[in-house]
Design a protein around this motif. Structure first.
Motif, mmCIF file in Angstrom:
data_model
loop_
_atom_site.group_PDB
_atom_site.id
_atom_site.type_symbol
_atom_site.label_atom_id
_atom_site.label_comp_id
_atom_site.label_asym_id
_atom_site.label_seq_id
_atom_site.Cartn_x
_atom_site.Cartn_y
_atom_site.Cartn_z
ATOM 1 N N VAL A 23 80.116 -28.481 102.411
ATOM 2 C CA VAL A 23 79.076 -28.134 103.775
ATOM 3 C C VAL A 23 79.215 -26.988 103.537
ATOM 4 C CG1 VAL A 23 79.416 -30.516 104.588
ATOM 5 C CG2 VAL A 23 80.928 -28.682 105.288
ATOM 6 N N ASN A 24 77.766 -26.282 103.728
ATOM 7 C CA ASN A 24 77.766 -24.957 103.986
ATOM 8 C C ASN A 24 77.833 -24.258 105.690
ATOM 9 O OD1 ASN A 24 76.958 -24.059 101.636
ATOM 10 N ND2 ASN A 24 75.636 -24.790 101.947
ATOM 11 N N ILE A 25 78.533 -24.091 105.670
ATOM 12 C CA ILE A 25 78.787 -23.157 107.322
ATOM 13 C C ILE A 25 78.154 -22.264 107.241
ATOM 14 C CG2 ILE A 25 80.774 -23.304 109.062
ATOM 15 C CD1 ILE A 25 81.141 -25.837 108.179
ATOM 16 N N PRO A 26 77.787 -22.192 108.708
ATOM 17 C CA PRO A 26 76.950 -21.008 109.268
ATOM 18 C C PRO A 26 77.396 -19.695 109.441
ATOM 19 C CG PRO A 26 76.201 -22.669 110.570
ATOM 20 C CD PRO A 26 77.786 -23.440 109.690
ATOM 21 N N ASN A 27 77.273 -18.704 109.253
ATOM 22 C CA ASN A 27 78.455 -17.171 109.745
ATOM 23 C C ASN A 27 77.323 -16.586 110.590
ATOM 24 O OD1 ASN A 27 79.779 -15.596 108.597
ATOM 25 N ND2 ASN A 27 79.206 -14.394 106.553
ATOM 26 N N TYR A 28 78.334 -16.936 111.137
ATOM 27 C CA TYR A 28 78.020 -16.324 112.659
ATOM 28 C C TYR A 28 78.831 -14.665 113.246
ATOM 29 C CZ TYR A 28 77.274 -15.271 117.686
ATOM 30 O OH TYR A 28 76.662 -14.953 119.004
ATOM 31 N N ASP A 29 77.723 -13.652 112.959
ATOM 32 C CA ASP A 29 78.493 -12.372 113.122
ATOM 33 C C ASP A 29 78.325 -12.055 115.647
ATOM 34 O OD1 ASP A 29 79.080 -9.775 113.048
ATOM 35 O OD2 ASP A 29 76.886 -9.223 112.794
ATOM 36 N N VAL A 30 79.707 -12.056 115.758
ATOM 37 C CA VAL A 30 79.569 -11.886 117.318
ATOM 38 C C VAL A 30 79.540 -10.397 117.224
ATOM 39 C CG1 VAL A 30 81.770 -13.426 117.684
ATOM 40 C CG2 VAL A 30 82.331 -10.704 116.758
ATOM 41 N N LYS A 31 79.148 -9.795 116.180
ATOM 42 C CA LYS A 31 78.203 -8.365 117.028
ATOM 43 C C LYS A 31 76.893 -8.135 117.140
ATOM 44 C CE LYS A 31 82.370 -5.254 114.922
ATOM 45 N NZ LYS A 31 83.008 -4.812 113.645
ATOM 46 N N SER A 32 76.143 -8.984 116.084
ATOM 47 C CA SER A 32 74.930 -8.866 116.671
ATOM 48 C C SER A 32 74.808 -10.148 116.832
ATOM 49 C CB SER A 32 74.025 -8.643 115.254
ATOM 50 O OG SER A 32 74.609 -10.048 113.977
ATOM 51 N N HIS A 33 75.265 -11.338 117.240
ATOM 52 C CA HIS A 33 74.921 -12.579 117.642
ATOM 53 C C HIS A 33 74.097 -13.522 117.038
ATOM 54 C CE1 HIS A 33 77.330 -10.395 121.159
ATOM 55 N NE2 HIS A 33 76.614 -9.581 121.625
ATOM 56 N N LYS A 34 73.635 -12.902 115.768
ATOM 57 C CA LYS A 34 73.175 -13.734 114.634
ATOM 58 C C LYS A 34 74.115 -14.255 113.658
ATOM 59 C CE LYS A 34 68.937 -11.640 115.719
ATOM 60 N NZ LYS A 34 68.098 -12.821 116.430
ATOM 61 N N CYS A 35 73.177 -15.013 113.058
ATOM 62 C CA CYS A 35 73.807 -15.682 111.536
ATOM 63 C C CYS A 35 73.568 -14.498 110.746
ATOM 64 C CB CYS A 35 73.540 -17.569 111.925
ATOM 65 S SG CYS A 35 74.303 -18.478 112.812
ATOM 66 N N VAL A 36 74.531 -14.211 110.239
ATOM 67 C CA VAL A 36 73.691 -14.081 108.372
ATOM 68 C C VAL A 36 73.985 -14.336 107.222
ATOM 69 C CG1 VAL A 36 74.118 -12.047 109.724
ATOM 70 C CG2 VAL A 36 76.025 -12.980 108.805
ATOM 71 N N GLU A 37 73.487 -13.911 106.344
ATOM 72 C CA GLU A 37 73.403 -14.850 104.995
ATOM 73 C C GLU A 37 74.443 -14.143 104.692
ATOM 74 O OE1 GLU A 37 72.199 -17.230 103.890
ATOM 75 O OE2 GLU A 37 70.986 -17.144 105.127
#
Ligand code: UZR
Ligand code: MG
Length: 243
Positions: free
Chosen positions: A100-114
Motif C-alpha cells: 500500500v501507499n501511505i500518505p506522508n503527513y507533515d506536522v509543520k504544514s499540517h498537510k500531506c506531502v509527496e
C-alpha cells in the motif's frame, strides 16, 4: 524458504470443500497519550523483529486554507481529525498481501506531502498512534493491543521539549493547545481506550523487561502463526527466531 506461497495457504473448511484463505499478518496496535514513548517502544520492537510500522499520524486529514487560518482552533487530538476509512482500507489490503501507499503527513504544514510511503506486506505490522485503540473497527484488525502508559507530567514535559524543538512551536502555543485539546481528548478518548489493551506498559520505553516480554511473545506467536512464511521478507524475521 523454497516452499511456495501456495503451500502456506490453508485449503481446509468445515464442509470439506476446498476454500482458499490467504494467510494474514500479525497486527499489533500501540496506543498511549502524547509523548508517552509510543514511537520509542515501537522502534525497540521493530529493531528486534525487523518488521513494518504504520503511524496513525500519516492519516491526518490535510488542512484547507480556511482551517489553516484558524489552526489554533483545530483539534488534532479528536478522532475526526484522522482519515480512518483510508487507514482501514490500507490495513485491509496489507492483511491480504497487497502493498500500500501511505500518505506522508507533515506536522509543520499540517498537510500531506509527496511522495507517499510504500509499505510492503509483511508478517508483523505495527500500527502506532494516540487513538489506534479507540475505534472498534481498527481494534478488530489487531492480534495484539498495547497501551504505553506514562505519567502525564512526564508526557507534558516531553511534549514541550519536542514541539519547541522538532516542531518549531513556541511554548505558549504548546501549552495553550495542550489545555484546550490534547488533555481533554486524552481524558475523553485515549485513556478510556486503555481498557481494550492486552498489555499495558508502565513507564513506556524505560521498561526493558516489558518490551523483551512482548518481543518474545510475538516470536512465539509467529512460530505458531501459520502465516509467517509467505512473504520473502518474512524469512528474514523467521530465521531470527531459529537462532
Ligand atoms: P504523538 N499534532 C500536531 O501538533 N500537529 C499536527 O499537524 C498534527 C498533530 C499533534 C497532535 C497530537 N496534537 O497530540 C500529537 N495536537 O501530534 C500526536 N495538538 O503525536 O502521538 O507522537 O504525540
Ligand atoms: Mg510519536
Amino acid at each position: 524458504l523454497t516452499t511456495s506461497v501456495k503451500d502456506h495457504i490453508s485449503t481446509h473448511s468445515n464442509d470439506g470443500s476446498k476454500e482458499i484463505t490467504p494467510k494474514q499478518p500479525f497486527i499489533i496496535g500501540v496506543a498511549g497519550g502524547t509523548a508517552s514513548g509510543k514511537t520509542t517502544v515501537c522502534n525497540m520492537i521493530v529493531l528486534q523483529l525487523r518488521d513494518q510500522r504504520i503511524v496513525l499520524d500519516s492519516f491526518y486529514y490535510s488542512l484547507n486554507d480556511k482551517q489553516l487560518e484558524k489552526v489554533h482552533e483545530y483539534n488534532f487530538d479528536h478522532p475526526d481529525a484522522f482519515n480512518t476509512e483510508l487507514l482501514l482500507s490500507c490495513m485491509e489490503k496489507l492483511k491480504h498481501g497487497q502493498a500500500v501507499n501511505i500518505p506522508n503527513y507533515d506536522v509543520k504544514s499540517h498537510k500531506c506531502v509527496e511522495p507517499e510511503r510504500k509499505v510492503n506486506p509483511s508478517d508483523v505490522i505495527i500500527l502506532e498512534g494516540i487513538l489506534v485503540l479507540q475505534d472498534p473497527r481498527v481494534r478488530d484488525l489487531m492480534n495484539m493491543k498495547i497501551f504505553v502508559d506514562t505519567d502525564s507530567d512526564v508526557r507534558l514535559a516531553r511534549r514541550i521539549q519536542r514541539d519547541t524543538t522538532d516542531r518549531e512551536r513556541n511554548i505558549e502555543n504548546v501549552l495553550d493547545q495542550y489545555t484546550k485539546f490534547v488533555k481533554p481528548s486524552f481524558d475523553e478518548f485515549i485513556l478510556p481506550s486503555k481498557k481494550h489493551a492486552d498489555i499495558i506498559i508502565p513507564r513506556g520505553a524505560d521498561n526493558d523487561v516489558a518490551i523483551d516480554l512482548i518481543v518474545q511473545h510475538i516470536r512465539t506467536k509467529l512460530g505458531q502463526h501459520d502465516l509467517c512464511k509467505i512473504y520473502p521478507n518474512v524469512f528474514l524475521i523467521y530465521s531470527t527466531f531459529q537462532i
